[in-house]
Scaffold this active site. Structure first.
Site, PDB file in Angstrom:
ATOM      1  N   CYS A   1       0.806  -1.235   0.000  1.00 13.70           N
ATOM      2  CA  CYS A   1       0.000   0.000   0.000  1.00 13.70           C
ATOM      3  C   CYS A   1       0.831   1.274   0.000  1.00 13.70           C
ATOM      4  O   CYS A   1       0.286   2.370  -0.158  1.00 13.70           O
ATOM      5  CB  CYS A   1      -0.969  -0.001   1.172  1.00 13.70           C
TER       6      CYS A   1
ATOM      7  N   HIS B   1      -9.276   3.276  -2.097  1.00 18.44           N
ATOM      8  CA  HIS B   1      -7.866   2.934  -1.847  1.00 18.44           C
ATOM      9  C   HIS B   1      -7.386   2.012  -2.967  1.00 18.44           C
ATOM     10  O   HIS B   1      -7.409   0.793  -2.824  1.00 18.44           O
ATOM     11  CB  HIS B   1      -7.784   2.266  -0.469  1.00 18.44           C
TER      12      HIS B   1
ATOM     13  N   CYS C   1      -0.567   2.421   6.497  1.00 20.12           N
ATOM     14  CA  CYS C   1      -0.161   1.088   6.913  1.00 20.12           C
ATOM     15  C   CYS C   1       0.050   0.263   5.655  1.00 20.12           C
ATOM     16  O   CYS C   1      -0.458   0.601   4.586  1.00 20.12           O
ATOM     17  CB  CYS C   1      -1.203   0.457   7.819  1.00 20.12           C
TER      18      CYS C   1
ATOM     19  N   GLY D   1       0.437  -3.779   4.000  1.00 21.89           N
ATOM     20  CA  GLY D   1       0.253  -5.217   4.131  1.00 21.89           C
ATOM     21  C   GLY D   1       1.575  -5.942   4.329  1.00 21.89           C
ATOM     22  O   GLY D   1       2.604  -5.532   3.788  1.00 21.89           O
TER      23      GLY D   1
HETATM   24  C1  LIG Z   1     -15.308  -4.402   3.115  1.00 18.55           C
HETATM   25  C2  LIG Z   1     -15.464  -4.890   1.686  1.00 18.55           C
HETATM   26  C3  LIG Z   1     -15.339  -6.426   1.633  1.00 18.55           C
HETATM   27  C4  LIG Z   1     -16.842  -4.461   1.173  1.00 18.55           C
HETATM   28  O1  LIG Z   1     -16.949  -4.776  -0.171  1.00 18.55           O
HETATM   29  P1  LIG Z   1     -18.331  -4.624  -0.933  1.00 18.55           P
HETATM   30  O2  LIG Z   1     -19.338  -5.534  -0.326  1.00 18.55           O
HETATM   31  O3  LIG Z   1     -18.065  -4.777  -2.380  1.00 18.55           O
HETATM   32  O4  LIG Z   1     -18.667  -3.105  -0.582  1.00 18.55           O
HETATM   33  P2  LIG Z   1     -19.855  -2.198  -1.082  1.00 18.55           P
HETATM   34  O5  LIG Z   1     -19.336  -0.847  -1.324  1.00 18.55           O
HETATM   35  O6  LIG Z   1     -20.601  -2.884  -2.165  1.00 18.55           O
HETATM   36  O7  LIG Z   1     -20.752  -2.096   0.204  1.00 18.55           O
HETATM   37  C5  LIG Z   1     -21.601  -3.172   0.582  1.00 18.55           C
HETATM   38  C6  LIG Z   1     -22.889  -2.592   1.067  1.00 18.55           C
HETATM   39  O8  LIG Z   1     -22.585  -1.873   2.270  1.00 18.55           O
HETATM   40  C7  LIG Z   1     -23.416  -0.757   2.364  1.00 18.55           C
HETATM   41  N1  LIG Z   1     -22.624   0.447   2.587  1.00 18.55           N
HETATM   42  C8  LIG Z   1     -21.313   0.684   2.307  1.00 18.55           C
HETATM   43  N2  LIG Z   1     -20.968   1.911   2.680  1.00 18.55           N
HETATM   44  C9  LIG Z   1     -22.060   2.478   3.229  1.00 18.55           C
HETATM   45  C10 LIG Z   1     -22.329   3.740   3.817  1.00 18.55           C
HETATM   46  N3  LIG Z   1     -21.391   4.688   3.908  1.00 18.55           N
HETATM   47  N4  LIG Z   1     -23.583   3.973   4.279  1.00 18.55           N
HETATM   48  C11 LIG Z   1     -24.539   3.048   4.180  1.00 18.55           C
HETATM   49  N5  LIG Z   1     -24.345   1.828   3.634  1.00 18.55           N
HETATM   50  C12 LIG Z   1     -23.118   1.549   3.172  1.00 18.55           C
HETATM   51  C13 LIG Z   1     -24.275  -0.727   1.160  1.00 18.55           C
HETATM   52  O9  LIG Z   1     -25.486  -1.350   1.429  1.00 18.55           O
HETATM   53  C14 LIG Z   1     -23.525  -1.566   0.167  1.00 18.55           C
HETATM   54  O10 LIG Z   1     -24.328  -2.127  -0.785  1.00 18.55           O
HETATM   55  P3  LIG Z   1     -24.959  -1.248  -2.019  1.00 18.55           P
HETATM   56  O11 LIG Z   1     -23.882  -0.338  -2.525  1.00 18.55           O
HETATM   57  O12 LIG Z   1     -25.302  -2.258  -3.013  1.00 18.55           O
HETATM   58  O13 LIG Z   1     -26.109  -0.509  -1.439  1.00 18.55           O
HETATM   59  C15 LIG Z   1     -14.366  -4.286   0.748  1.00 18.55           C
HETATM   60  O14 LIG Z   1     -14.617  -2.904   0.564  1.00 18.55           O
HETATM   61  C16 LIG Z   1     -12.971  -4.499   1.287  1.00 18.55           C
HETATM   62  O15 LIG Z   1     -12.463  -5.620   1.284  1.00 18.55           O
HETATM   63  N6  LIG Z   1     -12.296  -3.417   1.712  1.00 18.55           N
HETATM   64  C17 LIG Z   1     -10.938  -3.495   2.202  1.00 18.55           C
HETATM   65  C18 LIG Z   1      -9.986  -3.615   1.045  1.00 18.55           C
HETATM   66  C19 LIG Z   1      -8.573  -3.913   1.507  1.00 18.55           C
HETATM   67  O16 LIG Z   1      -8.316  -4.851   2.232  1.00 18.55           O
HETATM   68  N7  LIG Z   1      -7.617  -3.092   1.067  1.00 18.55           N
HETATM   69  C20 LIG Z   1      -6.262  -3.191   1.506  1.00 18.55           C
HETATM   70  C21 LIG Z   1      -6.137  -2.509   2.813  1.00 18.55           C
HETATM   71  S1  LIG Z   1      -4.586  -2.765   3.534  1.00 18.55           S
END
Ligand SMILES: CC(C)(COP(=O)(O)OP(=O)(O)OC[C@H]1O[C@@H](n2cnc3c(N)ncnc32)[C@H](O)[C@@H]1OP(=O)(O)O)[C@@H](O)C(=O)NCCC(=O)NCCS
Length: 403
Positions: free
Chosen positions: A91, A358, A388, A390
């Protein structure tokens, strides 16, 4: 040592993996447009002056493989003499590229160089197309290979960062980003043509194109109540959700660096200097704590204190780890420094990765573009970016405004 000047720092919008505007746009095309943007905003500079291009990428394979640093030099019609490389510090890759190029300028080994970062998380998802954990290390230190979401859960549990704190942080991130978008504050964004390939009833593929100029993951309608209702994303009884995690994103960013001799020769006005860069190692199972160690080390190197720093961009990989790091730095309780609506805020002033995304290998360059743009806008002397990383690391860089 000489100074390394940031002359221009730009980024594409960040767009959601799979469902966002760039899901059908290749990473080389994102880089192509952002690198060309550097020249549009630096009139009089010719591509033949650029000696080398270093690009950060976390999963440099498939569409973003084969040394995308060199691929983009050729694709963007730099002369054959402009060399190119790819660097990977997960990252922090997009910051590592800036530091690498800055050090070459500082040591006198180069005059005009480009750094950047790119990631299409749609085309090359985490953990790459063909993960092959080493069987012995996987037994001995399984945490090296675990999901980043689990490391965020570990930080939350270990350091009592509860769900309410995480959701509150995320709410402010979304509102700050939405306000910044509304007020057109992301001046560092380069518009990029975004492709959509659509299958017609007769089986032929039609290409549609639109110009994308905004981050498409921002949710201005976010409420605390809405965030509270989301289910844990990584562990059944956990607190880390889609709403308090960074979004997976496609994007690219690029930075033009020069020596003072080149600055004078080309008559350009630089934005900032890269003063210091540092990296630390931490336990991989709580990799999110990295900035809590990298930032103090950086400040010590620079002989500065937190009070000297006017703006921070701390990558919100997850709200839990961002909050923990700010607690360690004694900044979290000073909510006026990060809450939306506070005129005193200086941490992630326009939101962070929870709202803006990100695009992992791009993020270091993206944050540098956001940070230096805001330092210039607000006349802030010192800005820090940190993230941070990975595998268990933290990285941090200090930029100084050129008055
Ligand atoms: C957490 C994670 C698994 C979610 O993935 P996702 O399910 O595809 O995320 P989405 O944006 O589709 O959100 C899922 C649902 O959460 C809800 N949601 C997300 N953000 C929201 C907010 N701010 N307010 C309300 N609802 C929210 C929504 O219902 C959304 O579905 P919809 O868009 O169809 O309405 C993914 O974002 C992830 O893995 N993030 C970390 C990535 C990572 O590890 N990066 C490296 C870091 S070191």
């Amino acid at each position: 040592m000489r100074d390394a000047y940031i002359v221009s720092a730009l980024r594409t919008p960040g767009c959601k993996k799979d469902r966002g505007a760039f899901s059908h746009t290749r990473p080389e095309d994102l880089l192509y447009h952002v690198i060309n943007g550097l020249f549009e905003r630096t009139p009089g500079l010719n591509k033949k002056e650029v000696e080398d291009i270093v690009i950060g990428c976390c999963f440099p394979e498939a569409e973003q493989g084969l040394n995308i640093g060199r691929i983009i030099a050729l694709m963007a019609k730099f002369p054959d003499e402009t060399s190119g490389a790819t660097v990977n510090r997960f990252c922090a890759s997009g910051l590592e590229s800036i530091a690498t190029q800055a050090m070459r300028v500082m040591s006198g080994w180069a005059e005009v160089v480009i750094a950047g970062g790119v990631e299409s998380m749609t085309m090359v998802p985490i953990p790459g197309k063909l993960p092959r954990p080493h069987p012995d290390l996987a037994k001995e230190r399984a945490e090296v290979y675990i999901s980043m979401g689990i490391t965020a859960e570990n930080v939350a549990k270990r350091y009592n960062i509860n769900r309410q704190m995480q959701d509150e942080w995320s709410y402010h991130s979304q509102i700050k980003a939405a306000d910044a978008q509304k007020n057109n504050l992301f001046k560092e964004i380069v518009s990029v043509p975004a492709n959509k390939y659509i299958e017609e009833p007769d089986g032929t593929i039609k290409r549609e194109m639109q110009i994308q100029n905004v981050d498409d993951g921002v949710r201005p309608d976010t409420t605390l109540e809405g965030l509270t209702k989301l289910k844990p994303a990584f562990a059944a009884a956990g607190t880390v959700t889609a709403g308090n995690s960074s979004q997976m994103t496609d994007g690219a960013a690029a930075v033009l660096l020069m020596s003072s001799e080149a600055v004078n020769k080309f008559g350009v006005k630089p934005i900032a200097k890269l003063k210091c860069y540092t990296v630390v190692g931490v336990n991989p199972d709580e990799m999110g704590v990295g900035p809590a160690y990298a930032i103090p080390k950086l400040l010590k190197m620079a002989n500065l204190t937190l009070d000297d720093v006017g703006l921070f961009e701390i990558n919100e990989a997850f709200a839990s780890q961002t909050i923990y790091c700010l607690q360690k730095l004694d900044l979290y309780d000073k909510k006026e420094l990060w809450e939306s609506g506070s005129s005193k805020r200086k941490i992630n002033v326009n939101g962070g990765a929870i709202a803006l995304g990100h695009p992992i290998g791009c993020t270091g360059s993206k944050l540098a573009a956001q940070l230096t743009n805001m330092m210039k806008e607000k006349g802030v002397k010192y800005g820090i970016e940190s993230m941070c990383v990975g595998g268990g690391m933290g990285a941090a860089a200090l930029f100084e405004l050129v008055e």
